[in-house]
Design an enzyme around this catalytic site. Structure first.
Site, mmCIF file in Angstrom:
data_model
loop_
_atom_site.group_PDB
_atom_site.id
_atom_site.type_symbol
_atom_site.label_atom_id
_atom_site.label_comp_id
_atom_site.label_asym_id
_atom_site.label_seq_id
_atom_site.Cartn_x
_atom_site.Cartn_y
_atom_site.Cartn_z
ATOM 1 N N LYS A 133 0.841 -1.090 -0.015
ATOM 2 C CA LYS A 133 0.012 0.029 0.083
ATOM 3 C C LYS A 133 0.930 1.293 -0.156
ATOM 4 C CE LYS A 133 -1.979 2.465 3.288
ATOM 5 N NZ LYS A 133 -2.652 2.773 4.767
ATOM 6 N N GLU A 174 -3.618 4.395 -3.238
ATOM 7 C CA GLU A 174 -4.385 4.852 -2.264
ATOM 8 C C GLU A 174 -4.393 6.572 -2.495
ATOM 9 O OE1 GLU A 174 -3.886 4.114 1.804
ATOM 10 O OE2 GLU A 174 -5.581 5.273 2.519
ATOM 11 N N LYS A 216 -7.656 2.090 -3.884
ATOM 12 C CA LYS A 216 -8.432 2.664 -2.506
ATOM 13 C C LYS A 216 -8.722 3.766 -2.552
ATOM 14 C CE LYS A 216 -7.089 2.260 2.336
ATOM 15 N NZ LYS A 216 -6.399 1.170 3.550
HETATM 16 P P1 13P Z 1 -9.220 4.869 7.876
HETATM 17 O O1 13P Z 1 -10.038 3.629 6.973
HETATM 18 O O2 13P Z 1 -9.084 4.851 9.136
HETATM 19 O O3 13P Z 1 -9.150 6.127 6.610
HETATM 20 O O4 13P Z 1 -7.777 4.066 7.325
HETATM 21 C C1 13P Z 1 -7.320 3.456 5.997
HETATM 22 C C2 13P Z 1 -5.968 3.774 5.494
HETATM 23 O O5 13P Z 1 -5.382 2.816 5.490
HETATM 24 C C3 13P Z 1 -5.365 4.892 5.748
HETATM 25 O O6 13P Z 1 -4.172 4.917 4.906
#
Ligand code: 13P
Length: 335
Positions: A133, A174, A216
């Site tokens: 990620k 993400e 994401k």
């Molecule tokens: P949240 O669901 O708390 O936003 O966190 C997701 C995440 O992986 C942030 O990088």
């Protein structure tokens, strides 16, 4: 394992991801808010509690870990990644090294982590990780996100994603449009559309295979200072509209972040998307941190005696999100 086998495992019906990859700073902030002592043992104990929750693999297909957790042990002295693999859960790893002030573009933030990324990915792969990620953040204000932030974050996400695919890991891409502020839904839509266009243009330029990534994103929501909140149906419509405009159908799955929404909002919004669009072009699911962990962490409070109670709460939250990912959740299911 091939990248497509990994994505298939991650996206299996009724499953989502647990993000348990908070940096030291972030998890310590969460601990501090609940009066939990900020120690390595408590970080280990918390992550042990989450991953060893009985039958959690019925709802969770992958767990994103923070680097230190790769080498930590469960209470039963099994390496956490090994334990996850044994119960059929894919091991993910946060590979970005957090956000830093973007020099010359204050107050914007830029994500770091390309240094020695190839070597780190090889090591993570050897330690059992099958996916990764990288989080980029975008602030909404009258002057942000700037063009440079849009360009630079997209370039970084693409370089990271390519490095992952070359190392045999599925990259989670993400781009998080932050909820902070008092912007309206239309502004969030416009900004998110711009962000996603930049991201997919760069993924294409850098030769990242869209078939072997997971996206994401954040949901389309007004800023958190706005009191009047949209219904789950309205959020589902706005979010799906933007995703349809920007995300190629070759992308197998979209796993949302929760971004500071309440646990119930995050579940209801995902559920509404599946109800409105039962057969979207991509699998829709969750990759939540706070919206899966908050109540459970509160119940645990850093005390071993509360482990079972916290696991029951976490398991229930994961189950409700599993149902939401199939459009089968009802608010009356909340305890
Ligand atoms: P949240 O669901 O708390 O936003 O966190 C997701 C995440 O992986 C942030 O990088």
């Amino acid at each position: 394992m091939s990248l497509s086998t990994i994505t298939e495992k991650l996206l299996r019906q009724g499953h989502g991801l647990l993000a348990a990859d908070e940096s030291l700073q972030t998890i310590h902030k969460r601990f501090a808010a609940l009066g939990i002592e900020q120690t390595e043992e408590n970080r280990r104990a918390w992550r042990d509690l989450l991953v060893t929750t009985p039958n959690i693999s019925e709802f969770i297909s992958g767990v994103i870990l923070y680097e230190e957790t790769l080498e930590q042990l469960t209470d039963e002295n099994i390496r956490i990644p090994e334990f996850l693999t044994q119960v059929g859960i894919e091991v993910g790893i946060k590979v970005d090294q957090g956000t830093k002030p973007f020099s010359g573009h204050s107050p914007e933030l830029i994500t770091e982590g390309l240094d020695k990324l190839n070597e780190r990915l090889t090591r993570y792969h050897d330690l059992g990780a099958t996916f990764a990620k990288w989080r980029a953040v975008y602030m909404i204000s009258s002057t942000t996100p700037s063009d440079v932030t849009l360009i630079e974050n997209a370039r970084l996400l693409a370089r990271y994603a390519l490095a992952c695919q070359e190392a045999g890991l599925v990259p989670i891409v993400e781009p998080e449009v932050l909820m902070d502020g008092d912007h309206d839904v239309a502004t969030c839509s416009q900004v998110t559309e711009k962000v996603l266009h930049h991201v997919f243009e760069n993924l294409h330029l850098y030769h990242v295979a869209p078939e072997n990534i997971l996206l994401k994103p954040s949901m389309i929501l007004p800023g958190k200072n706005i009191k009047l909140r949209p219904t789950p149906e309205a959020t589902a419509h706005s979010t799906l509209n933007i995703l349809r405009r920007c995300v190629p159908v070759a992308v197998p799955g979209i796993c949302f972040l929760s971004g500071g929404q309440s646990e119930t909002d995050a579940t209801a919004n995902l559920n509404a998307m599946k109800q409105i669009s039962p057969n979207p072009p991509w699998k829709l699911s969750f990759s939540y941190a706070r919206a899966l962990q908050n109540s459970a962490m509160k119940a645990w409070g850093g005390h071993p005696k509360n482990k079972q109670l916290a696991q029951t709460i976490f398991s229930n939250r994961a189950k409700l999100n599993s149902l939401a990912s199939q459009g089968l959740y009802k608010p009356s299911m909340e305890i």
